[in-house]
Design a protein around this motif. Structure first.
Motif, PDB file in Angstrom:
ATOM      1  N   SER A 242       0.831  -1.201   0.000  1.00  0.00           N
ATOM      2  CA  SER A 242       0.000   0.000   0.000  1.00  0.00           C
ATOM      3  C   SER A 242       0.866   1.251   0.000  1.00  0.00           C
ATOM      4  O   SER A 242       2.024   1.222   0.388  1.00  0.00           O
ATOM      5  CB  SER A 242      -0.906   0.005   1.234  1.00  0.00           C
ATOM      6  N   ARG A 243       0.275   2.340  -0.432  1.00  0.00           N
ATOM      7  CA  ARG A 243       1.005   3.612  -0.466  1.00  0.00           C
ATOM      8  C   ARG A 243       1.513   4.001   0.917  1.00  0.00           C
ATOM      9  O   ARG A 243       2.603   4.537   1.055  1.00  0.00           O
ATOM     10  CB  ARG A 243       0.106   4.717  -1.014  1.00  0.00           C
ATOM     11  N   ALA A 244       0.713   3.740   1.948  1.00  0.00           N
ATOM     12  CA  ALA A 244       1.127   4.117   3.307  1.00  0.00           C
ATOM     13  C   ALA A 244       2.377   3.348   3.729  1.00  0.00           C
ATOM     14  O   ALA A 244       3.314   3.925   4.283  1.00  0.00           O
ATOM     15  CB  ALA A 244      -0.012   3.870   4.289  1.00  0.00           C
ATOM     16  N   ALA A 245       2.397   2.045   3.471  1.00  0.00           N
ATOM     17  CA  ALA A 245       3.566   1.239   3.844  1.00  0.00           C
ATOM     18  C   ALA A 245       4.787   1.655   3.041  1.00  0.00           C
ATOM     19  O   ALA A 245       5.887   1.795   3.581  1.00  0.00           O
ATOM     20  CB  ALA A 245       3.265  -0.244   3.628  1.00  0.00           C
ATOM     21  N   ALA A 246       4.591   1.862   1.740  1.00  0.00           N
ATOM     22  CA  ALA A 246       5.706   2.296   0.891  1.00  0.00           C
ATOM     23  C   ALA A 246       6.180   3.680   1.311  1.00  0.00           C
ATOM     24  O   ALA A 246       7.388   3.945   1.340  1.00  0.00           O
ATOM     25  CB  ALA A 246       5.281   2.300  -0.572  1.00  0.00           C
ATOM     26  N   GLY A 247       5.239   4.553   1.652  1.00  0.00           N
ATOM     27  CA  GLY A 247       5.595   5.904   2.089  1.00  0.00           C
ATOM     28  C   GLY A 247       6.404   5.895   3.378  1.00  0.00           C
ATOM     29  O   GLY A 247       7.355   6.664   3.541  1.00  0.00           O
TER      30      GLY A 247
ATOM     31  N   LEU B 264       9.959   4.721   2.516  1.00  0.00           N
ATOM     32  CA  LEU B 264      10.644   5.781   1.769  1.00  0.00           C
ATOM     33  C   LEU B 264      11.063   6.922   2.698  1.00  0.00           C
ATOM     34  O   LEU B 264      12.203   7.384   2.651  1.00  0.00           O
ATOM     35  CB  LEU B 264       9.724   6.305   0.666  1.00  0.00           C
ATOM     36  N   MET B 265      10.154   7.345   3.560  1.00  0.00           N
ATOM     37  CA  MET B 265      10.459   8.433   4.484  1.00  0.00           C
ATOM     38  C   MET B 265      11.591   8.038   5.434  1.00  0.00           C
ATOM     39  O   MET B 265      12.505   8.831   5.697  1.00  0.00           O
ATOM     40  CB  MET B 265       9.207   8.794   5.292  1.00  0.00           C
ATOM     41  N   HIS B 266      11.554   6.806   5.930  1.00  0.00           N
ATOM     42  CA  HIS B 266      12.578   6.365   6.878  1.00  0.00           C
ATOM     43  C   HIS B 266      13.958   6.309   6.216  1.00  0.00           C
ATOM     44  O   HIS B 266      14.944   6.791   6.783  1.00  0.00           O
ATOM     45  CB  HIS B 266      12.203   5.004   7.459  1.00  0.00           C
ATOM     46  N   VAL B 267      14.028   5.739   5.030  1.00  0.00           N
ATOM     47  CA  VAL B 267      15.325   5.643   4.336  1.00  0.00           C
ATOM     48  C   VAL B 267      15.838   7.034   3.981  1.00  0.00           C
ATOM     49  O   VAL B 267      17.034   7.316   4.151  1.00  0.00           O
ATOM     50  CB  VAL B 267      15.219   4.726   3.103  1.00  0.00           C
ATOM     51  N   ARG B 268      14.953   7.915   3.509  1.00  0.00           N
ATOM     52  CA  ARG B 268      15.377   9.303   3.218  1.00  0.00           C
ATOM     53  C   ARG B 268      15.925   9.977   4.473  1.00  0.00           C
ATOM     54  O   ARG B 268      16.942  10.673   4.426  1.00  0.00           O
ATOM     55  CB  ARG B 268      14.189  10.114   2.687  1.00  0.00           C
ATOM     56  N   HIS B 269      15.255   9.770   5.592  1.00  0.00           N
ATOM     57  CA  HIS B 269      15.701  10.351   6.870  1.00  0.00           C
ATOM     58  C   HIS B 269      17.112   9.853   7.225  1.00  0.00           C
ATOM     59  O   HIS B 269      17.987  10.644   7.593  1.00  0.00           O
ATOM     60  CB  HIS B 269      14.699  10.005   7.972  1.00  0.00           C
ATOM     61  N   LEU B 270      17.321   8.547   7.097  1.00  0.00           N
ATOM     62  CA  LEU B 270      18.640   7.986   7.423  1.00  0.00           C
ATOM     63  C   LEU B 270      19.710   8.481   6.450  1.00  0.00           C
ATOM     64  O   LEU B 270      20.834   8.789   6.866  1.00  0.00           O
ATOM     65  CB  LEU B 270      18.584   6.461   7.439  1.00  0.00           C
ATOM     66  N   LEU B 271      19.369   8.599   5.178  1.00  0.00           N
ATOM     67  CA  LEU B 271      20.330   9.142   4.203  1.00  0.00           C
ATOM     68  C   LEU B 271      20.681  10.586   4.557  1.00  0.00           C
ATOM     69  O   LEU B 271      21.844  10.992   4.445  1.00  0.00           O
ATOM     70  CB  LEU B 271      19.767   9.064   2.785  1.00  0.00           C
ATOM     71  N   GLY B 272      19.697  11.351   4.999  1.00  0.00           N
ATOM     72  CA  GLY B 272      19.956  12.728   5.432  1.00  0.00           C
ATOM     73  C   GLY B 272      20.889  12.770   6.630  1.00  0.00           C
ATOM     74  O   GLY B 272      21.805  13.589   6.691  1.00  0.00           O
ATOM     75  N   GLN B 273      20.655  11.866   7.589  1.00  0.00           N
ATOM     76  CA  GLN B 273      21.535  11.804   8.763  1.00  0.00           C
ATOM     77  C   GLN B 273      22.964  11.420   8.367  1.00  0.00           C
ATOM     78  O   GLN B 273      23.920  11.829   9.014  1.00  0.00           O
ATOM     79  CB  GLN B 273      21.000  10.792   9.779  1.00  0.00           C
ATOM     80  N   LEU B 274      23.072  10.640   7.293  1.00  0.00           N
ATOM     81  CA  LEU B 274      24.392  10.227   6.815  1.00  0.00           C
ATOM     82  C   LEU B 274      25.035  11.281   5.910  1.00  0.00           C
ATOM     83  O   LEU B 274      26.116  11.062   5.374  1.00  0.00           O
ATOM     84  CB  LEU B 274      24.277   8.892   6.058  1.00  0.00           C
ATOM     85  N   GLU B 275      24.353  12.407   5.731  1.00  0.00           N
ATOM     86  CA  GLU B 275      24.823  13.536   4.927  1.00  0.00           C
ATOM     87  C   GLU B 275      25.086  13.141   3.478  1.00  0.00           C
ATOM     88  O   GLU B 275      26.023  13.627   2.844  1.00  0.00           O
ATOM     89  CB  GLU B 275      26.045  14.187   5.571  1.00  0.00           C
ATOM     90  N   VAL B 276      24.252  12.248   2.973  1.00  0.00           N
ATOM     91  CA  VAL B 276      24.324  11.869   1.562  1.00  0.00           C
ATOM     92  C   VAL B 276      23.827  13.053   0.746  1.00  0.00           C
ATOM     93  O   VAL B 276      22.853  13.711   1.108  1.00  0.00           O
ATOM     94  CB  VAL B 276      23.457  10.614   1.294  1.00  0.00           C
ATOM     95  N   THR B 277      24.497  13.326  -0.357  1.00  0.00           N
ATOM     96  CA  THR B 277      24.068  14.424  -1.224  1.00  0.00           C
ATOM     97  C   THR B 277      23.360  13.845  -2.441  1.00  0.00           C
ATOM     98  O   THR B 277      23.495  12.672  -2.757  1.00  0.00           O
ATOM     99  CB  THR B 277      25.271  15.274  -1.679  1.00  0.00           C
ATOM    100  N   GLY B 278      22.626  14.692  -3.115  1.00  0.00           N
ATOM    101  CA  GLY B 278      21.891  14.259  -4.300  1.00  0.00           C
ATOM    102  C   GLY B 278      20.407  14.229  -4.014  1.00  0.00           C
ATOM    103  O   GLY B 278      19.932  14.744  -2.996  1.00  0.00           O
ATOM    104  N   ASP B 279      19.663  13.628  -4.890  1.00  0.00           N
ATOM    105  CA  ASP B 279      18.213  13.529  -4.769  1.00  0.00           C
ATOM    106  C   ASP B 279      17.890  12.387  -3.810  1.00  0.00           C
ATOM    107  O   ASP B 279      17.834  11.220  -4.207  1.00  0.00           O
ATOM    108  CB  ASP B 279      17.608  13.286  -6.154  1.00  0.00           C
TER     109      ASP B 279
END
Length: 195
Positions: free
Chosen positions: A129-134, A137-152
């Motif tokens: 479902s969109r909620a589960a996928a969302g 997606l939000m969690h992985v984006r958050h962790l990538l941000g914490q890791l200071e990954v650049t890009g989209d």
């Protein structure tokens, strides 16, 4: 503040007997899935196991697919709870890279374990479902941000999640790749994205 009547945009409160029936149905369906396998679970077997009429089952879930989606939702909710507040490294308290790797490994195991249930709940559409996928997606984006990954980060999170989907895992396993090999390959992908 307590409302005497439900607000226009709120769902009607669930009756106590309806809530009991829902819990009995979901517990029965889960027991049957675990003991007999998804392919052997029918609306008739669930109604009998739960001690409710088949009409109650259809009014509540509309179809077998709807029932399987509700069972999957219970599993998904528990898994998300472990990501949000469970012990590290999947839950909070571990460094972001450890959490990301634990997240991927855990998601793979859940998707492999529940592959038949995911297919039964989603029909021909293998994506959750969109909620589960969302959430993922939000969690992985958050962790990538914490890791200071650049890009989209949105696209990178999608790229990291794609190999974790049930259909992708199933295809790799059909090709003879073990779950341990898939985990190592995913860890390598993460290392390349994180840099």
């Amino acid at each position: 503040m307590t409302h005497l009547l439900p607000l226009a945009d709120e769902p009607a409160p669930e009756r106590a007997d309806a809530a009991r029936n829902r819990e009995a149905i979901l517990a029965a369906a889960l027991r049957l899935v675990e003991t007999r396998g998804v392919g052997c679970v029918t609306m008739d077997t669930v109604a009998t196991e739960a001690g409710v009429g088949k009409g109650t089952l259809f009014r509540r879930f509309e179809s077998r697919e709807g029932l399987m989606a509700a069972v999957l939702n219970e599993s998904e909710t528990a898994w998300q709870g472990s990501v949000i507040s469970g012990p590290p490294p999947l839950g909070p308290g571990a460094p972001p890279l450890e959490r990301l790797l634990a997240f991927g490994h855990s998601r793979m195991r859940v998707n492999v374990t529940h592959g038949d249930l995911i297919r039964a709940a989603t029909g021909t559409d293998p994506v959750r479902s969109r909620a589960a996928a969302g959430f993922a997606l939000m969690h992985v984006r958050h962790l990538l941000g914490q890791l200071e990954v650049t890009g989209d980060l949105h696209f990178l999170a999608f790229a990291l999640l794609a190999p974790l989907e049930a259909m992708a895992l199933e295809q790799q396993r059909v090709d003879g790749v073990s779950l341990a090999q898939i985990e190592l390959a995913w860890d390598d992908l993460v290392a390349r994205v994180v840099g």
